[in-house]
Design a protein around this motif. Structure first.
Motif, PDB file in Angstrom:
ATOM      1  N   MET A 144     -25.749  10.304  -0.402  1.00  0.00           N
ATOM      2  CA  MET A 144     -25.224   9.090   0.219  1.00  0.00           C
ATOM      3  C   MET A 144     -23.706   9.248   0.397  1.00  0.00           C
ATOM      4  SD  MET A 144     -25.958   5.267  -1.077  1.00  0.00           S
ATOM      5  CE  MET A 144     -25.321   3.886  -0.234  1.00  0.00           C
ATOM      6  N   PRO A 145     -23.159   8.942   1.589  1.00  0.00           N
ATOM      7  CA  PRO A 145     -21.724   9.119   1.811  1.00  0.00           C
ATOM      8  C   PRO A 145     -20.903   8.180   0.938  1.00  0.00           C
ATOM      9  CG  PRO A 145     -22.805   8.200   3.764  1.00  0.00           C
ATOM     10  CD  PRO A 145     -23.865   8.456   2.747  1.00  0.00           C
ATOM     11  N   GLN A 146     -19.698   8.631   0.606  1.00  0.00           N
ATOM     12  CA  GLN A 146     -18.820   7.824  -0.229  1.00  0.00           C
ATOM     13  C   GLN A 146     -18.330   6.595   0.539  1.00  0.00           C
ATOM     14  OE1 GLN A 146     -15.152   9.661  -1.580  1.00  0.00           O
ATOM     15  NE2 GLN A 146     -15.193   8.422  -3.417  1.00  0.00           N
ATOM     16  N   THR A 147     -18.226   5.488  -0.156  1.00  0.00           N
ATOM     17  CA  THR A 147     -17.696   4.258   0.405  1.00  0.00           C
ATOM     18  C   THR A 147     -16.233   4.479   0.793  1.00  0.00           C
ATOM     19  OG1 THR A 147     -19.182   2.951  -0.977  1.00  0.00           O
ATOM     20  CG2 THR A 147     -17.260   1.817  -0.095  1.00  0.00           C
ATOM     21  N   ARG A 148     -15.839   3.931   1.946  1.00  0.00           N
ATOM     22  CA  ARG A 148     -14.472   4.091   2.442  1.00  0.00           C
ATOM     23  C   ARG A 148     -13.759   2.750   2.498  1.00  0.00           C
ATOM     24  NH1 ARG A 148     -16.468   7.108   7.626  1.00  0.00           N
ATOM     25  NH2 ARG A 148     -17.895   5.411   7.283  1.00  0.00           N
ATOM     26  N   VAL A 149     -12.622   2.681   1.818  1.00  0.00           N
ATOM     27  CA  VAL A 149     -11.756   1.504   1.846  1.00  0.00           C
ATOM     28  C   VAL A 149     -10.550   1.854   2.704  1.00  0.00           C
ATOM     29  CG1 VAL A 149     -10.330  -0.061   0.489  1.00  0.00           C
ATOM     30  CG2 VAL A 149     -12.457   0.839  -0.489  1.00  0.00           C
ATOM     31  N   VAL A 150     -10.240   0.986   3.663  1.00  0.00           N
ATOM     32  CA  VAL A 150      -9.069   1.195   4.506  1.00  0.00           C
ATOM     33  C   VAL A 150      -8.197  -0.047   4.439  1.00  0.00           C
ATOM     34  CG1 VAL A 150      -8.246   1.522   6.883  1.00  0.00           C
ATOM     35  CG2 VAL A 150     -10.209   2.823   6.047  1.00  0.00           C
ATOM     36  N   GLY A 151      -6.919   0.179   4.194  1.00  0.00           N
ATOM     37  CA  GLY A 151      -5.942  -0.896   4.167  1.00  0.00           C
ATOM     38  C   GLY A 151      -5.064  -0.849   5.399  1.00  0.00           C
ATOM     39  N   ILE A 152      -4.719  -2.012   5.923  1.00  0.00           N
ATOM     40  CA  ILE A 152      -3.830  -2.132   7.068  1.00  0.00           C
ATOM     41  C   ILE A 152      -2.704  -3.096   6.705  1.00  0.00           C
ATOM     42  CG2 ILE A 152      -3.584  -2.853   9.486  1.00  0.00           C
ATOM     43  CD1 ILE A 152      -5.338  -0.417   9.145  1.00  0.00           C
ATOM     44  N   SER A 153      -1.476  -2.600   6.749  1.00  0.00           N
ATOM     45  CA  SER A 153      -0.300  -3.426   6.510  1.00  0.00           C
ATOM     46  C   SER A 153       0.355  -3.725   7.846  1.00  0.00           C
ATOM     47  CB  SER A 153       0.691  -2.680   5.602  1.00  0.00           C
ATOM     48  OG  SER A 153       1.945  -3.340   5.608  1.00  0.00           O
ATOM     49  N   GLY A 154       0.596  -4.982   8.117  1.00  0.00           N
ATOM     50  CA  GLY A 154       1.197  -5.393   9.377  1.00  0.00           C
ATOM     51  C   GLY A 154       2.701  -5.270   9.414  1.00  0.00           C
ATOM     52  N   ASN A 155       3.293  -4.615   8.441  1.00  0.00           N
ATOM     53  CA  ASN A 155       4.739  -4.478   8.427  1.00  0.00           C
ATOM     54  C   ASN A 155       5.179  -3.308   9.287  1.00  0.00           C
ATOM     55  OD1 ASN A 155       7.483  -4.681   7.687  1.00  0.00           O
ATOM     56  ND2 ASN A 155       6.872  -5.492   5.714  1.00  0.00           N
ATOM     57  N   ILE A 156       6.344  -3.428   9.892  1.00  0.00           N
ATOM     58  CA  ILE A 156       6.854  -2.360  10.746  1.00  0.00           C
ATOM     59  C   ILE A 156       7.973  -1.570  10.076  1.00  0.00           C
ATOM     60  CG2 ILE A 156       6.171  -3.486  12.887  1.00  0.00           C
ATOM     61  CD1 ILE A 156       9.116  -4.372  13.205  1.00  0.00           C
ATOM     62  N   THR A 157       8.314  -1.908   8.845  1.00  0.00           N
ATOM     63  CA  THR A 157       9.372  -1.180   8.143  1.00  0.00           C
ATOM     64  C   THR A 157       8.793  -0.448   6.944  1.00  0.00           C
ATOM     65  OG1 THR A 157       9.913  -3.097   6.776  1.00  0.00           O
ATOM     66  CG2 THR A 157      11.154  -2.840   8.823  1.00  0.00           C
ATOM     67  N   ARG A 158       9.481   0.606   6.559  1.00  0.00           N
ATOM     68  CA  ARG A 158       9.108   1.367   5.359  1.00  0.00           C
ATOM     69  C   ARG A 158      10.353   1.580   4.538  1.00  0.00           C
ATOM     70  NH1 ARG A 158       5.574   6.127   8.114  1.00  0.00           N
ATOM     71  NH2 ARG A 158       3.705   4.929   8.516  1.00  0.00           N
ATOM     72  N   PRO A 159      10.297   1.455   3.246  1.00  0.00           N
ATOM     73  CA  PRO A 159       9.170   0.899   2.493  1.00  0.00           C
ATOM     74  C   PRO A 159       9.092  -0.612   2.685  1.00  0.00           C
ATOM     75  CG  PRO A 159      11.004   1.326   1.012  1.00  0.00           C
ATOM     76  CD  PRO A 159      11.425   1.809   2.381  1.00  0.00           C
ATOM     77  N   SER A 160       7.948  -1.176   2.336  1.00  0.00           N
ATOM     78  CA  SER A 160       7.799  -2.626   2.448  1.00  0.00           C
ATOM     79  C   SER A 160       6.966  -3.159   1.301  1.00  0.00           C
ATOM     80  CB  SER A 160       7.144  -3.008   3.787  1.00  0.00           C
ATOM     81  OG  SER A 160       5.758  -2.772   3.775  1.00  0.00           O
ATOM     82  N   ARG A 161       7.227  -4.409   0.928  1.00  0.00           N
ATOM     83  CA  ARG A 161       6.416  -5.061  -0.111  1.00  0.00           C
ATOM     84  C   ARG A 161       4.980  -5.228   0.377  1.00  0.00           C
ATOM     85  NH1 ARG A 161      11.043  -7.996  -0.460  1.00  0.00           N
ATOM     86  NH2 ARG A 161      10.146  -9.629   0.831  1.00  0.00           N
ATOM     87  N   THR A 162       4.810  -5.505   1.669  1.00  0.00           N
ATOM     88  CA  THR A 162       3.455  -5.683   2.192  1.00  0.00           C
ATOM     89  C   THR A 162       2.653  -4.401   2.039  1.00  0.00           C
ATOM     90  OG1 THR A 162       4.326  -7.289   3.770  1.00  0.00           O
ATOM     91  CG2 THR A 162       2.104  -6.448   4.176  1.00  0.00           C
ATOM     92  N   ARG A 163       3.248  -3.265   2.370  1.00  0.00           N
ATOM     93  CA  ARG A 163       2.553  -1.974   2.215  1.00  0.00           C
ATOM     94  C   ARG A 163       2.244  -1.718   0.745  1.00  0.00           C
ATOM     95  NH1 ARG A 163       1.563   3.100   5.005  1.00  0.00           N
ATOM     96  NH2 ARG A 163       0.552   4.342   3.403  1.00  0.00           N
ATOM     97  N   ALA A 164       3.200  -1.981  -0.141  1.00  0.00           N
ATOM     98  CA  ALA A 164       2.964  -1.793  -1.579  1.00  0.00           C
ATOM     99  C   ALA A 164       1.837  -2.705  -2.055  1.00  0.00           C
ATOM    100  CB  ALA A 164       4.241  -2.057  -2.367  1.00  0.00           C
ATOM    101  N   PHE A 165       1.796  -3.916  -1.545  1.00  0.00           N
ATOM    102  CA  PHE A 165       0.765  -4.884  -1.904  1.00  0.00           C
ATOM    103  C   PHE A 165      -0.611  -4.385  -1.446  1.00  0.00           C
ATOM    104  CE2 PHE A 165      -0.617  -9.589  -1.310  1.00  0.00           C
ATOM    105  CZ  PHE A 165      -1.071  -9.664  -2.616  1.00  0.00           C
ATOM    106  N   VAL A 166      -0.697  -3.939  -0.197  1.00  0.00           N
ATOM    107  CA  VAL A 166      -1.960  -3.404   0.327  1.00  0.00           C
ATOM    108  C   VAL A 166      -2.382  -2.187  -0.488  1.00  0.00           C
ATOM    109  CG1 VAL A 166      -3.079  -2.301   2.310  1.00  0.00           C
ATOM    110  CG2 VAL A 166      -1.666  -4.330   2.641  1.00  0.00           C
ATOM    111  N   ASP A 167      -1.439  -1.276  -0.738  1.00  0.00           N
ATOM    112  CA  ASP A 167      -1.754  -0.084  -1.539  1.00  0.00           C
ATOM    113  C   ASP A 167      -2.328  -0.468  -2.899  1.00  0.00           C
ATOM    114  OD1 ASP A 167      -1.066   1.912   0.286  1.00  0.00           O
ATOM    115  OD2 ASP A 167       0.992   2.083  -0.468  1.00  0.00           O
ATOM    116  N   HIS A 168      -1.737  -1.483  -3.529  1.00  0.00           N
ATOM    117  CA  HIS A 168      -2.203  -1.942  -4.843  1.00  0.00           C
ATOM    118  C   HIS A 168      -3.655  -2.437  -4.763  1.00  0.00           C
ATOM    119  CE1 HIS A 168      -2.098  -3.847  -8.798  1.00  0.00           C
ATOM    120  NE2 HIS A 168      -2.664  -4.884  -8.217  1.00  0.00           N
ATOM    121  N   ILE A 169      -3.935  -3.282  -3.779  1.00  0.00           N
ATOM    122  CA  ILE A 169      -5.290  -3.838  -3.630  1.00  0.00           C
ATOM    123  C   ILE A 169      -6.283  -2.725  -3.291  1.00  0.00           C
ATOM    124  CG2 ILE A 169      -6.740  -5.460  -2.350  1.00  0.00           C
ATOM    125  CD1 ILE A 169      -4.086  -7.067  -1.809  1.00  0.00           C
ATOM    126  N   VAL A 170      -5.911  -1.860  -2.355  1.00  0.00           N
ATOM    127  CA  VAL A 170      -6.792  -0.763  -1.928  1.00  0.00           C
ATOM    128  C   VAL A 170      -7.108   0.148  -3.113  1.00  0.00           C
ATOM    129  CG1 VAL A 170      -6.825   1.365  -0.555  1.00  0.00           C
ATOM    130  CG2 VAL A 170      -6.196  -0.805   0.521  1.00  0.00           C
TER     131      VAL A 170
END
Length: 185
Positions: free
Chosen positions: A1-27
């Motif tokens: 059975m294939p491995q489950t895939r989780v994909v996160g999408i951050s709507g921020n346009i800057t790096r680094p960003s709190r939104t990206r860090a937040f998505v990374d944490h949840i993912v």
């Protein structure tokens, strides 16, 4: 059975960003709990072809790759910084390019970041209707984190950690139900 895939999408346009860090944490937390592979992308990963694109075939190969990962994901974690009470325009533009049926039934954890509590209902009033349009399976627990919930760019609030845990639990249950239904079919 294939491995489950989780994909996160951050709507921020800057790096680094709190939104990206937040998505990374949840993912990451979801991937660990579900035994899944994980990837996170942000608007920057789409490249310059995103803005002028009116259709998926107008995107450059790197942007089409990201869209392919979104569509192939077993579960999505989506988040946007709050801008004037809503998600960012480029975040919305990504989803404007998708076929309305492309996310039907896909489990989605909804999240957002913002400068203060004033924007906390953005997830319910903006993101939930967007993913309702796609007939995605938005988890009941949405997560909003404000500036005060972060320390040194990382999520620090125990209350927000608890909401993440609740949303991840709902998502892993949704994945388990989908797996049982698939086996039964």
């Amino acid at each position: 059975m294939p491995q489950t895939r989780v994909v996160g999408i951050s709507g921020n346009i800057t790096r680094p960003s709190r939104t990206r860090a937040f998505v990374d944490h949840i993912v990451h937390r979801l991937a660990v709990d579900a035994g899944a592979s994980a990837q996170t992308f942000d608007i920057e990963d789409f490249g310059a072809s995103l803005l002028p694109a009116r259709r998926l075939d107008e995107l450059a190969p790197e942007a089409r790759y990201v869209v392919g990962q979104i569509l192939a994901a077993d579960i999505l974690v989506v988040a946007s910084p709050t801008f004037k009470g809503s998600y960012t325009g480029l975040f919305k533009h990504v989803f404007d390019l998708l076929d309305p049926s492309s996310l039907r039934g896909k489990p989605v954890i909804l999240a957002a970041t913002g400068g203060g509590e004033r924007h906390s209902l953005m997830v319910e009033h903006q993101l939930r209707p967007l993913f309702g349009f796609f007939e995605a399976l938005a988890m009941p627990t949405a997560i909003y984190a404000s500036d005060k919930d972060f320390a040194d760019g990382a999520l620090a609030s125990e209350a927000i950690h608890a909401r993440v845990g609740r949303a991840v639990g709902e998502a892993t249950q949704a994945l388990a139900r989908a797996a049982r239904a698939s086996l039964a079919a």
